[in-house]
Design a protein around this motif. Structure first.
Motif, short mmCIF file in Angstrom:
data_model
loop_
_atom_site.label_atom_id
_atom_site.label_comp_id
_atom_site.label_asym_id
_atom_site.label_seq_id
_atom_site.Cartn_x
_atom_site.Cartn_y
_atom_site.Cartn_z
N GLU A 1 -31.77 109.32 41.13
CA GLU A 1 -31.46 107.86 41.06
C GLU A 1 -31.12 107.14 42.02
O GLU A 1 -32.54 105.74 42.30
CB GLU A 1 -30.11 108.09 40.62
N ILE B 1 -38.10 108.40 34.06
CA ILE B 1 -38.59 109.52 32.54
C ILE B 1 -38.90 109.97 32.66
O ILE B 1 -38.82 111.31 32.84
CB ILE B 1 -38.84 108.21 31.09
N GLY C 1 -37.44 113.11 34.95
CA GLY C 1 -36.04 113.83 34.78
C GLY C 1 -35.62 112.81 34.65
O GLY C 1 -34.45 113.31 34.48
N SER D 1 -34.02 109.73 33.92
CA SER D 1 -33.52 109.39 32.98
C SER D 1 -34.05 110.00 31.60
O SER D 1 -34.72 110.60 31.39
CB SER D 1 -33.78 107.63 32.22
N SER D 2 -32.82 109.74 30.54
CA SER D 2 -33.77 110.22 29.40
C SER D 2 -34.08 109.42 28.27
O SER D 2 -34.15 108.23 28.42
CB SER D 2 -32.44 111.07 28.48
N PHE D 3 -35.15 109.93 27.35
CA PHE D 3 -36.18 109.15 26.31
C PHE D 3 -35.31 109.58 25.23
O PHE D 3 -35.95 110.51 24.91
CB PHE D 3 -37.35 109.45 26.84
N GLY D 4 -35.09 109.06 24.47
CA GLY D 4 -34.81 109.17 22.95
C GLY D 4 -34.96 108.27 21.86
O GLY D 4 -35.18 108.08 20.74
#
Length: 327
Positions: free
Chosen positions: A171, A206, A209, A211-214
């Protein structure tokens, strides 16, 4: 129609340019869509409803600002004000979130009256220009600290209050690289530098990994748990007077600093510090705050991130098509 409403030619801009600048502004302030429900949710409010209320308050407030004042300033529930709402008014003082929303509504009504009778405009114009600029710098530093904290670059330290985080974490690395990417693009005067930096950093997050992709589209949560749930009668209690005035004056100086900073960057302020249509901008801001409290969120205010649209429009300040001719 757009020409009649916003006088694009007079401001030496185009629809395409304004759309790009608007998207950049949205991406720089979109963090509030996730941070606001997280903070206000600690009061017991439904986080899904807060998310929808935040979206609607930002959309309605920004539209009011554009249609009434024709200023390139976006609005949304303010950072700091939402923390005061949650941690001081509800968790510390023991009031319900419904009463706190009522206090926000009453402070917004007072805000509106001060704007209508030009008292607020008089207060802002009476503040020395140097101090007004300092308020904007303070807001910027506050938001920078929030960003550094969320990225893990700075952490709490019992000895010094603020300490260095673990810069080896993904991060922190992404945040640092994204920052230098934006700086490099800005230095080369690349159109949309901030927007490009945000998109590249997001895509990298993304892919790694972090950040999560929704997905892209989904049905929004229900607004019913917070819509029109404010308790105005409870907020009229004598013990809430200090809270109402706290909301009023924090928003007054927070918003004043933001308006001044963005207007100065956009070339909307005269050299003597006077802002044309200041009254309209203040009415738009107070109206947005009232709408936000009815929807179920803390005080809606102008966002310093509106200044990010400058490079998205291309050109240097003062040049044709630059930020100083912004609609």
């Amino acid at each position: 129609m757009l020409e009649r409403l916003f006088q694009l030619k007079a401001h030496n801009t185009t629809v395409r340019t304004e759309i790009l600048a608007g998207v950049t502004t949205f991406l720089t302030m979109a963090y509030i869509l996730f941070v606001n429900p997280s903070i206000l949710g600690e009061t017991g409010m439904d986080k899904g409803a807060i998310f929808v209320a935040t979206c609607l308050a930002a959309a309605i407030g920004s539209a009011i600002m554009g249609l009434i004042a024709n200023y390139p300033i976006a609005l949304a529930p303010g950072m700091g004000l939402n923390a005061f709402f949650t941690y001081t008014v509800v968790l510390h003082m023991g009031h319900t979130w419904q009463v706190a929303l009522g206090a926000v509504f009453l402070s917004a009504c007072m805000f509106f009256l001060l704007s209508i009778f030009r008292i607020r405009e008089w207060i802002i114009n009476s503040i020395p220009l140097e101090l007004r600029s300092a308020i904007a710098a303070g807001i910027g530093l506050f938001l920078a600290l929030i960003g550094l904290k969320e990225a893990g670059i700075v952490v709490a330290n019992p000895a010094t209050l603020v300490g260095m985080g673990d810069l080896a974490k993904p991060e922190a690395v992404l945040a640092i690289l994204g920052f230098f990417l934006i700086v490099a693009l800005e230095a080369r005067k690349v159109t949309g530098a901030v927007l490009i930096g945000i998109l590249v950093t997001t895509a990298a997050g993304i892919a790694l990994g972090v950040s999560s992709f929704g997905g892209f589209v989904s049905m929004p949560p229900s607004l019913a748990p917070t819509f029109l749930q404010l308790d105005i009668r409870g907020a009229l209690d004598i013990g809430l007077v200090s809270v109402i005035f706290a909301f009023l004056f924090v928003d007054l100086f927070d918003n004043s600093g933001t308006l001044i900073a963005v207007a100065k960057k956009a070339g909307l302020m005269r050299k003597d510090g006077y802002m044309p249509k200041m009254g309209r901008a203040l009415i738009a801001d107070s109206s947005a705050a009232m709408v936000g409290s009815l929807l179920g969120t803390s005080t809606t205010t102008s966002y310093i991130e509106s200044g990010a649209r400058g490079r998205a429009r291309g050109g240097a300040p003062g040049a044709p098509g630059g930020v100083e001719q912004d609609a």
